[in-house]
Design a protein around this motif. Structure first.
Motif: not given
Length: 324
Positions: A91, A127, A130, A104, A135-136, A132, A94
């Motif tokens: 987090r 994933e 968080s 990413f 995007l992870l 994301l 991000r």
């Protein structure tokens, strides 16, 4: 230039993941989180310099401690909330991704390498929670996982990523030799949250205090710890260096125990002492002084001023029930 933010632990996996991303023409911005629970890695900066990565050293915010008190996905063997810890750091990553304009986030996670936090289901949970999703990227095991947004959009060539599974590190060691990766930390240990003795102290602290700080955590790493009662703790130094550090933690509401006339440790009492706690704490401190078998005077510094107690050192048998 395209950018990606990666979690850098200083280990081999995170370094190889960064190289897999960088070798596709993407600028790597590494994030190395700093915390009282693990040592700062010297390998991170060495590899960043060698391979041309940008690295940000970021202090974890104290909100991490609230997560640690009650992790959604529980603890491992001791106090290590592996899944929640990874979610927390991602987090934060991000936020950095958005700040630096990266496309990413990536990690060095390998499917099946760790029994709780790196299974298919837990990787999916991490994933999702968080923030994301899509995007992870996990470059070392990407071919075993659903394609991410950067793969689907052609930012990353999926065919140049890997499909490593399990605890064996043969593939990683081979790549390290081929790519000249020589500086990396051991994959085992390093986090105090996996240490049984430290976690016994930490659990006690979390039970006692509604809120605790990273400074409290630093104190847990010093000296011998004793619970004089359910509301009063004592920390006793083991050498001169620890004595000096323990004294630096003294604050309003604490009790500082200083032996007189004998070489010995400093003691720091914290909490609300019950009847007899201060006297017993002074006698416990006397146990670790050079003067044996004689009554010893211990000065006690508190909010109410300084006073002196004449005590006889507790025996090891009497000390044992207090030890944390």
């Amino acid at each position: 230039m395209r950018k990606a933010v990666g979690l850098f632990s200083g280990g081999l996996d995170s370094t190889l993941a960064a190289l897999l991303v960088a070798r596709q023409g993407i600028k790597v911005v590494g994030v190395h989180f700093l915390s009282p629970f693990w040592k700062k890695s010297t390998h991170v900066l060495k590899n960043a310099l060698k391979f041309g990565f940008e690295v940000l050293e970021v202090e974890l915010p104290e909100e991490y401690l609230e997560m640690l008190r009650d992790p959604v996905y529980g603890y491992g063997k001791n106090c290590n909330p592996c899944i929640d810890c990874k979610i927390f750091m991602l987090r934060e990553a991000r936020k950095i991704m958005e700040k630096v304009g990266a496309s990413f986030v990536f990690t060095g996670e390998v499917v099946g390498q760790r029994p709780k936090s790196q299974l298919f289901w837990s990787l999916r949970v991490i994933e999702r929670d968080s923030g994301l999703e899509g995007l992870l990227l996990r470059p070392l095991s990407a071919k075993l996982l659903p394609p991410t947004i950067p793969e689907r959009e052609g930012l990353v060539d999926r065919e140049k990523l890997l499909d490593i599974y399990g605890r064996s590190r043969k593939v990683q060691f081979k790549l390290a030799e081929e790519w000249g990766v020589e500086d990396f930390s051991s994959p085992a240990g390093g986090c105090l949250l996996t240490d049984a003795v430290f976690c016994a102290r930490l659990r006690r602290l979390m039970q006692e205090k509604i809120f605790f700080s990273f400074q409290d955590v630093e104190l847990l790493k010093l000296g011998r710890h004793f619970a004089m009662s359910d509301t009063f703790r004592l920390v006793v130094g083991r050498n001169q260096k620890e004595n000096q550090r323990i004294m630096s933690f003294y604050e309003e509401g604490d009790f500082l125990f200083l032996p007189r006339g004998s070489k010995g440790p400093v003691g720091l009492g914290r909490g609300k002492p019950k009847s007899g706690d201060v006297q017993q704490a002074a006698a416990l401190v006397a146990r670790y002084c050079d003067q044996k078998g004689k009554a010893l005077r211990v000065n006690v510094l508190s909010d109410e001023g300084e006073f002196s107690l004449l005590v006889s050192a507790l025996s090891d048998e009497l000390i044992a029930p207090y030890r944390i």
